[in-house]
Scaffold this motif. Structure first.
Motif, PDB file in Angstrom:
ATOM      1  N   THR A   1      -6.578   6.493  -3.155  1.00  0.00           N
ATOM      2  CA  THR A   1      -5.051   6.748  -2.712  1.00  0.00           C
ATOM      3  C   THR A   1      -4.488   5.540  -2.132  1.00  0.00           C
ATOM      4  N   ALA A   2      -3.300   5.143  -2.450  1.00  0.00           N
ATOM      5  CA  ALA A   2      -2.613   3.969  -1.826  1.00  0.00           C
ATOM      6  C   ALA A   2      -1.452   4.465  -1.017  1.00  0.00           C
ATOM      7  N   LEU A   3      -1.515   4.023   0.393  1.00  0.00           N
ATOM      8  CA  LEU A   3      -0.462   4.488   1.331  1.00  0.00           C
ATOM      9  C   LEU A   3       0.026   3.364   2.142  1.00  0.00           C
ATOM     10  N   THR A   4       1.289   3.437   2.486  1.00  0.00           N
ATOM     11  CA  THR A   4       1.901   2.540   3.419  1.00  0.00           C
ATOM     12  C   THR A   4       1.461   2.793   4.806  1.00  0.00           C
ATOM     13  N   LEU A   5       1.553   1.886   5.848  1.00  0.00           N
ATOM     14  CA  LEU A   5       1.345   2.036   7.231  1.00  0.00           C
ATOM     15  C   LEU A   5       2.126   3.210   7.795  1.00  0.00           C
ATOM     16  N   ASP A   6       3.324   3.589   7.124  1.00  0.00           N
ATOM     17  CA  ASP A   6       4.132   4.337   7.712  1.00  0.00           C
ATOM     18  C   ASP A   6       3.920   5.828   7.222  1.00  0.00           C
ATOM     19  N   GLY A   7       2.838   6.042   6.318  1.00  0.00           N
ATOM     20  CA  GLY A   7       2.582   7.115   5.694  1.00  0.00           C
ATOM     21  C   GLY A   7       2.985   7.624   4.409  1.00  0.00           C
ATOM     22  N   ARG A   8       3.630   6.707   3.744  1.00  0.00           N
ATOM     23  CA  ARG A   8       4.184   6.996   2.307  1.00  0.00           C
ATOM     24  C   ARG A   8       3.064   7.148   1.409  1.00  0.00           C
ATOM     25  N   ARG A   9       2.923   7.891   0.436  1.00  0.00           N
ATOM     26  CA  ARG A   9       1.734   8.144  -0.585  1.00  0.00           C
ATOM     27  C   ARG A   9       2.302   7.266  -1.634  1.00  0.00           C
ATOM     28  N   LEU A  10       2.089   6.187  -2.024  1.00  0.00           N
ATOM     29  CA  LEU A  10       2.367   5.688  -3.096  1.00  0.00           C
ATOM     30  C   LEU A  10       1.849   6.104  -4.504  1.00  0.00           C
TER      31      LEU A  10
ATOM     32  N   LEU B   1     -14.500   3.694 -10.216  1.00  0.00           N
ATOM     33  CA  LEU B   1     -13.891   3.181  -9.583  1.00  0.00           C
ATOM     34  C   LEU B   1     -12.559   2.317  -9.601  1.00  0.00           C
ATOM     35  N   LEU B   2     -12.711   1.593 -10.822  1.00  0.00           N
ATOM     36  CA  LEU B   2     -11.675   0.882 -11.227  1.00  0.00           C
ATOM     37  C   LEU B   2     -10.368   1.818 -11.820  1.00  0.00           C
ATOM     38  N   ALA B   3     -10.921   2.741 -12.762  1.00  0.00           N
ATOM     39  CA  ALA B   3     -10.025   3.816 -13.334  1.00  0.00           C
ATOM     40  C   ALA B   3      -9.378   4.482 -12.206  1.00  0.00           C
ATOM     41  N   ALA B   4      -9.950   4.858 -11.061  1.00  0.00           N
ATOM     42  CA  ALA B   4      -9.222   5.539 -10.040  1.00  0.00           C
ATOM     43  C   ALA B   4      -8.305   4.690  -9.314  1.00  0.00           C
ATOM     44  N   LEU B   5      -8.691   3.500  -9.031  1.00  0.00           N
ATOM     45  CA  LEU B   5      -7.755   2.418  -8.343  1.00  0.00           C
ATOM     46  C   LEU B   5      -6.457   2.295  -9.352  1.00  0.00           C
ATOM     47  N   ARG B   6      -6.623   2.115 -10.228  1.00  0.00           N
ATOM     48  CA  ARG B   6      -5.444   1.588 -11.337  1.00  0.00           C
ATOM     49  C   ARG B   6      -4.539   2.599 -11.336  1.00  0.00           C
ATOM     50  N   GLU B   7      -5.020   4.040 -11.340  1.00  0.00           N
ATOM     51  CA  GLU B   7      -4.209   5.120 -11.495  1.00  0.00           C
ATOM     52  C   GLU B   7      -3.654   4.922 -10.059  1.00  0.00           C
ATOM     53  N   ALA B   8      -4.208   4.968  -8.844  1.00  0.00           N
ATOM     54  CA  ALA B   8      -3.577   4.915  -7.648  1.00  0.00           C
ATOM     55  C   ALA B   8      -2.603   3.972  -7.293  1.00  0.00           C
ATOM     56  N   LEU B   9      -2.738   2.639  -8.220  1.00  0.00           N
ATOM     57  CA  LEU B   9      -1.927   1.559  -7.861  1.00  0.00           C
ATOM     58  C   LEU B   9      -0.659   1.390  -8.926  1.00  0.00           C
ATOM     59  N   THR B  10      -0.449   2.247  -9.695  1.00  0.00           N
ATOM     60  CA  THR B  10       0.565   2.407 -10.643  1.00  0.00           C
ATOM     61  C   THR B  10       1.788   2.052 -10.043  1.00  0.00           C
ATOM     62  N   GLY B  11       2.632   0.985 -10.461  1.00  0.00           N
ATOM     63  CA  GLY B  11       3.718   0.694  -9.936  1.00  0.00           C
ATOM     64  C   GLY B  11       3.801   0.024  -8.521  1.00  0.00           C
ATOM     65  N   VAL B  12       2.559  -0.201  -8.082  1.00  0.00           N
ATOM     66  CA  VAL B  12       2.174  -1.015  -6.623  1.00  0.00           C
ATOM     67  C   VAL B  12       1.902  -2.206  -6.996  1.00  0.00           C
ATOM     68  N   ASP B  13       2.575  -3.160  -6.297  1.00  0.00           N
ATOM     69  CA  ASP B  13       2.199  -4.603  -6.256  1.00  0.00           C
ATOM     70  C   ASP B  13       0.882  -4.670  -5.736  1.00  0.00           C
ATOM     71  N   PRO B  14      -0.279  -5.183  -6.220  1.00  0.00           N
ATOM     72  CA  PRO B  14      -1.648  -5.355  -5.650  1.00  0.00           C
ATOM     73  C   PRO B  14      -1.280  -6.427  -4.338  1.00  0.00           C
ATOM     74  N   ALA B  15      -0.377  -7.364  -4.325  1.00  0.00           N
ATOM     75  CA  ALA B  15      -0.441  -8.219  -3.360  1.00  0.00           C
ATOM     76  C   ALA B  15      -0.099  -7.691  -2.000  1.00  0.00           C
ATOM     77  N   TRP B  16       0.590  -6.420  -2.062  1.00  0.00           N
ATOM     78  CA  TRP B  16       0.856  -5.623  -0.866  1.00  0.00           C
ATOM     79  C   TRP B  16      -0.086  -5.255  -0.068  1.00  0.00           C
ATOM     80  N   VAL B  17      -1.285  -4.807  -1.020  1.00  0.00           N
ATOM     81  CA  VAL B  17      -2.554  -4.122  -0.520  1.00  0.00           C
ATOM     82  C   VAL B  17      -3.182  -5.088   0.438  1.00  0.00           C
ATOM     83  N   ARG B  18      -3.334  -4.764   1.737  1.00  0.00           N
ATOM     84  CA  ARG B  18      -3.943  -5.696   2.641  1.00  0.00           C
ATOM     85  C   ARG B  18      -5.346  -5.367   3.135  1.00  0.00           C
ATOM     86  N   ALA B  19      -5.721  -4.101   2.691  1.00  0.00           N
ATOM     87  CA  ALA B  19      -7.224  -3.666   3.199  1.00  0.00           C
ATOM     88  C   ALA B  19      -7.700  -2.533   2.472  1.00  0.00           C
TER      89      ALA B  19
END
Lengths: 329, 329
Positions: B19-28, B50-68
């Motif tokens: 899952t990819a989440l912003t710090l204010d709780g939006r589920r991307l 792991l890669l398959a699940a990550l790619r799906e969760a990050l669809t439309g998300v700029d990976p550079a925004w992911v900090r941790a």
């Protein structure tokens, strides 16, 4: 003096024993060979061990004198159902020069007959595994447990070994210093009694040491439990008491309360002066106070007796038992 | 609105969730793939899932925004100790476009964090296996059981399945008609609820049916026990009560009496409205009356929260937990 000879074989997982006896109780020969269980070793190899033990027992005996024979072995019904296995045993019998017929019985029946001549009773066996069986007209009747290590064998050598490891793991989970039995188990499995700074590392090492080997090998820890119980170690004594209760419970599944027929105790853990034998004797005496209790003895001689009692010249099988089957030491 | 994104992964034996989440709780985004446990599936295949699940969760998300990021998985210490496994996971992380660091934690810690934000407490998990673990400063501390089906996992799905078969075998040994649970187990294992004229034949068939498959597959009988217990079947209810006692006993190995820190219940048998969950809740409330009790929830979100709480802009990890980790349904 009788010239009639009977042959008995006790085929176990680690050894095969044969004996040749005259009907007046002279022991003409004994033979011993390697494990001959056709289920675990394959019928051909089992038949080879059978032949080796037979030949040794028949050294100097004219095979034409042999009038009857019995083979006791674990998994007997499976052998009888398998034509290839039966063929291999037939061939070994002929190759030993024998022309008389032979019968095959379960090792539990032979263990029973090594302890008593009574045609009705119960046999309870605990070695690596554990099984209880009723005997009627000298045939195995109902059976309890003997379900194997994964599903049963409660109170067996496997069970004692596994429980000893489980108590050790629980000690480590609790961050307790392992007691005397646990220390022996730890040393046996890891080569040292030292617990890692992080006890979970020792837990992981123990789990790996056990799971690297076939599960049934946990039974090799049973002698540690027995030895510790002899020395009064409380955890070991507790495990022995639990094992005895399991064995008595399995027996009660097939033996009515108040039954006064004999009970024979067999298997490495119940023959001889072991703490488990003593605990089982106490449990059994409590549940079946009127039952005579016997130890299993010479299985090959008992097999020979089972063979002999069908011969027409045998009028009193009970008297013959006294002649042929030595009382356990 | 925060642009900072954190990623969490919950890697289990049968599925991998990201899952990819912003710090204010939006589920991307959410991702799901097959079982990714490197111990059971091999590091390469696990990294692929792991890669398959990550790619799906990050669809439309700029990976550079992911900090941790945090990966929760069973056998985490083994992965970290294995350079090849660690390499495979590093590669999957980079292949998903991620440049931030990630941490790896045991699945038990992630299950714990999915139920509470408290940095100190206990997690008790029962699925195919069973384990209890203490948590201190949001790290796994002492562990009880989790010893695997041969030596432990007392009260687990494996344990329930094995005990259900053992009760059935005991019924057959006793020549009793199998009860409702035993009948269901018999049907599941042999395709029919009929007992042979000689019940020992059914016993032998059952033992063979079980031993033909890997022992751990006994866990697939656990749902029969749960369903029967829901219907009030007395043997099933007894097994559920015994399992709950085992699970509470394992927990007590690592948790002092009177401890008032939270307890999180996880694993398929303890989340949701199951009879085992109810029985464990009762046992736990009896032993630790002051402990808040929680169910494990969204492991991937909890992993993301574990990752996020180390970021400098996170001042209140507890408040962040409320935003990021949805309460269990």
């Amino acid at each position: 003096m009788s010239d009639t000879v009977v042959v008995g074989l006790d085929v176990g997982g680690t050894s095969t024993r044969a004996t040749a006896l005259t009907l007046d109780g002279r022991r003409l020969g004994d033979g011993r060979a390697g494990g001959g269980n056709p289920t675990s070793h394959g019928a051909e190899r089992a038949a080879g061990e059978l032949l080796a033990a037979l030949r040794e027992a028949l050294t100097g005996v004219d095979p034409a004198w042999v009038r009857a024979g019995t083979i006791g072995l674990a998994g007997a019904p499976r052998l009888l159902a398998d034509p290839a296995g039966r063929d291999a045993f037939d061939r070994a019998w002929r190759d030993a020069g024998l022309r008389c017929p032979y019968t095959v019985h379960g090792d539990a029946l032979v263990a029973y007959a090594s302890g008593t001549a009574s045609p009705e009773g119960t046999v309870l066996i605990a070695g690596t595994g554990a099984v209880a069986a009723g005997v009627r007209e000298l045939r195995l009747d109902r059976v309890a447990d003997g379900h194997g290590w994964l599903l049963g064998d409660a109170g067996s050598g496997f069970w004692l070994g596994r429980e000893a490891v489980r108590r050790l793991l629980a000690d480590l989970d609790r961050d307790h210093t392992p007691g005397p039995l646990a220390t022996r188990v730890l040393t046996e499995l890891l080569g040292s009694s030292e617990v890692a700074a992080r006890p979970r590392d020792t837990v992981d090492a123990l789990v790996q040491a056990v799971t690297r080997r076939p599960p049934v090998e946990l039974a090799r820890l049973a002698p540690l439990v027995v030895a510790a119980a002899v020395g009064g170690e409380p955890v070991a004594r507790g495990l022995i008491a639990e094992a005895a209760a399991h064995l008595a419970e399995s027996t009660a599944r097939i033996r009515p309360a108040g039954d006064a027929s004999p009970i024979v105790l067999g298997g490495g853990l119940l023959t001889g002066d072991t703490p488990l034998a003593a605990a089982v004797r106490a449990e059994v005496a409590r549940r079946w106070p009127d039952a005579p209790l016997h130890s299993a003895g010479d299985g090959a001689a008992a097999a020979a007796w089972i063979a002999a009692r069908e011969l027409p010249e045998v009028a009193d099988p009970r008297a013959l038992h006294t002649l042929l089957v030595p009382p356990p030491p």
